[in-house]
Write an enzyme that holds these catalytic residues in place. Structure first.
Site, mmCIF file in Angstrom:
data_model
loop_
_atom_site.group_PDB
_atom_site.id
_atom_site.type_symbol
_atom_site.label_atom_id
_atom_site.label_comp_id
_atom_site.label_asym_id
_atom_site.label_seq_id
_atom_site.Cartn_x
_atom_site.Cartn_y
_atom_site.Cartn_z
ATOM 1 N N GLU A 53 -12.059 -31.527 -22.358
ATOM 2 C CA GLU A 53 -10.786 -31.421 -21.983
ATOM 3 C C GLU A 53 -9.616 -30.551 -22.382
ATOM 4 O O GLU A 53 -7.900 -30.042 -23.354
ATOM 5 C CB GLU A 53 -10.527 -32.813 -23.535
ATOM 6 C CG GLU A 53 -11.428 -33.799 -23.391
ATOM 7 C CD GLU A 53 -10.911 -34.101 -25.139
ATOM 8 O OE1 GLU A 53 -9.519 -35.327 -25.736
ATOM 9 O OE2 GLU A 53 -12.277 -34.924 -25.823
ATOM 10 N N SER A 86 -10.235 -38.823 -25.063
ATOM 11 C CA SER A 86 -9.716 -38.871 -23.601
ATOM 12 C C SER A 86 -9.793 -40.210 -22.961
ATOM 13 O O SER A 86 -9.811 -39.710 -21.874
ATOM 14 C CB SER A 86 -8.909 -37.553 -23.486
ATOM 15 O OG SER A 86 -8.476 -36.766 -24.276
ATOM 16 N N TYR A 110 -3.064 -39.132 -19.037
ATOM 17 C CA TYR A 110 -2.041 -37.737 -18.458
ATOM 18 C C TYR A 110 -1.589 -37.313 -16.766
ATOM 19 O O TYR A 110 -1.050 -36.199 -17.250
ATOM 20 C CB TYR A 110 -3.651 -36.756 -18.440
ATOM 21 C CG TYR A 110 -4.305 -36.212 -20.724
ATOM 22 C CD1 TYR A 110 -2.977 -36.352 -21.516
ATOM 23 C CD2 TYR A 110 -5.250 -36.805 -20.025
ATOM 24 C CE1 TYR A 110 -3.780 -36.575 -22.674
ATOM 25 C CE2 TYR A 110 -6.004 -36.907 -21.715
ATOM 26 C CZ TYR A 110 -5.113 -36.900 -22.431
ATOM 27 O OH TYR A 110 -5.412 -36.898 -24.031
ATOM 28 N N ARG A 159 -4.968 -40.812 -34.358
ATOM 29 C CA ARG A 159 -3.782 -42.143 -33.576
ATOM 30 C C ARG A 159 -4.733 -43.225 -33.687
ATOM 31 O O ARG A 159 -6.189 -42.654 -32.667
ATOM 32 C CB ARG A 159 -3.505 -41.957 -32.314
ATOM 33 C CG ARG A 159 -2.017 -42.783 -31.582
ATOM 34 C CD ARG A 159 -2.728 -42.948 -29.741
ATOM 35 N NE ARG A 159 -3.972 -42.631 -29.308
ATOM 36 C CZ ARG A 159 -5.042 -41.606 -29.084
ATOM 37 N NH1 ARG A 159 -4.084 -40.663 -28.688
ATOM 38 N NH2 ARG A 159 -6.072 -41.366 -28.153
ATOM 39 N N GLU A 172 -11.383 -46.824 -31.888
ATOM 40 C CA GLU A 172 -11.634 -45.843 -31.987
ATOM 41 C C GLU A 172 -10.396 -45.081 -32.685
ATOM 42 O O GLU A 172 -8.960 -45.517 -32.783
ATOM 43 C CB GLU A 172 -12.259 -44.468 -31.104
ATOM 44 C CG GLU A 172 -10.904 -44.143 -30.189
ATOM 45 C CD GLU A 172 -11.184 -43.561 -28.913
ATOM 46 O OE1 GLU A 172 -12.987 -43.063 -29.297
ATOM 47 O OE2 GLU A 172 -10.978 -43.036 -28.503
ATOM 48 N N ASN A 211 -8.597 -41.942 -33.012
ATOM 49 C CA ASN A 211 -8.440 -40.144 -32.826
ATOM 50 C C ASN A 211 -8.601 -39.179 -33.682
ATOM 51 O O ASN A 211 -7.052 -38.930 -34.297
ATOM 52 C CB ASN A 211 -7.664 -40.237 -31.538
ATOM 53 C CG ASN A 211 -7.599 -39.341 -30.139
ATOM 54 O OD1 ASN A 211 -7.692 -37.353 -31.429
ATOM 55 N ND2 ASN A 211 -7.685 -38.670 -29.822
#
Length: 302
Positions: free
Chosen positions: A14, A140, A205, A244, A263, A265
């Site tokens: 990432e 991600s 993204y 988040r 999940e 983050n």
């Protein structure tokens, strides 16, 4: 004037999004009056930080070594306050099976799943469709694959480059809901409607690859429940700062009306397309105010 080192880049999968996050945060902090030094993190990061001597590190790293407790442990040893979650919370959140176990113990609904080894898959292991295959510790949506019922694919058909073990989960139908938590409060929820197969790395993204509905079009009770679960997940893992949580809201299947935690983050993206800044903005918090708050919240665990 606080001197803030913005840690970005690194060498995870990432790296690119981390650079984008870091540069955006560095610019916002400069506008807010901080002295800022952007740092593209290499394996000599301890030496680099000893030379520039920042008051605070803004951790904009994503992926392995940036959000799994490694850089946090280094900063603890050096004694530099840093943003976002600490060592243990970061490690717990990044390890998907461990986080799922903790969520289940806290009463947070999760998808059924199991861990399979590369050898078990090679020997013909199966899992009922539809299912999702994930690396154990990437973010991600890196390496995530969805296999639907009508697809003539199996676990044995998937290329794998993320270690000896994989997490296989039952696919939850429905909607993608994401919630931002800031400190001890949930800020709000957004619904993501990807134009492609699912909310993958490209959709996250690339502008125009997903529709963002802010606030998420849920009933008042459903919206409150999404926020409750995200805050509970944040607290269960011991997170601090901003996090988040990603949830699925099943409005079609047998569990219609139920949320499932995917999940949490601990290092959410901070790019122009990122969700935490979008949710914060809807709550009346500008990007500059958000990153300033994150810096002022920075600390060490000890």
């Amino acid at each position: 004037m606080k001197h803030v080192a913005v840690l970005m880049g690194g060498w995870s999968a990432e790296r690119e999004v981390s650079m984008n996050s870091g540069l955006a945060c560095a610019e916002a902090l400069k506008k807010s009056g901080y002295q800022v030094t952007p740092v593209d993190v290499g394996r000599n990061i301890a030496e680099t930080l000893s030379e520039i001597k920042p008051d605070v590190c803004f951790n904009a790293l994503h992926g392995r070594y940036g959000e799994d407790g490694y850089i946090q442990g280094l900063l603890e040893i050096i004694g530099i306050p840093y943003t976002h979650s600490g060592v243990l919370a970061s490690a717990l959140a990044m390890d998907k099976p461990v986080a799922k176990s903790l969520f289940a113990q806290a009463g947070i609904p999760i998808a059924d799943g199991k861990i399979l080894t590369r050898q078990e898959i090679h020997d013909g292991a199966t899992y009922p469709k539809p299912y999702v295959v994930k690396p154990l510790n990437e973010g991600s949506s890196v390496g995530v694959t969805i296999i639907l019922e009508e697809e003539n694919m199996s676990l044995q058909d998937l290329p794998w480059t993320f270690g000896e073990k994989v997490l296989v989960e039952t696919f939850i139908p429905g909607r993608e809901i994401q919630v931002a938590v800031m400190g001890d409060a949930a800020l709000g929820a957004v619904e993501i409607r990807p134009l492609g197969r699912f909310y993958d790395y490209e959709a996250k993204y690339t502008e125009g690859k997903a529709e963002h509905l802010m606030p998420a079009p849920l009933s008042e009770a459903e919206y409150a429940e999404a926020l409750r679960l995200a805050l509970l997940a944040h607290q269960t893992l011991g997170c601090r700062g901003v996090s988040r949580s990603d949830l699925r809201f099943d409005d079609t299947g047998e569990g219609a009306g139920k949320f499932y935690m995917l999940e949490t983050n601990t290092q959410p993206g901070m790019t122009s397309l990122s969700l935490v800044p979008e949710i914060a903005g809807h709550s009346g918090i500008s990007f500059e105010e958000l990153v300033s708050w994150i810096v002022e919240d920075a600390s060490c665990d000890r």
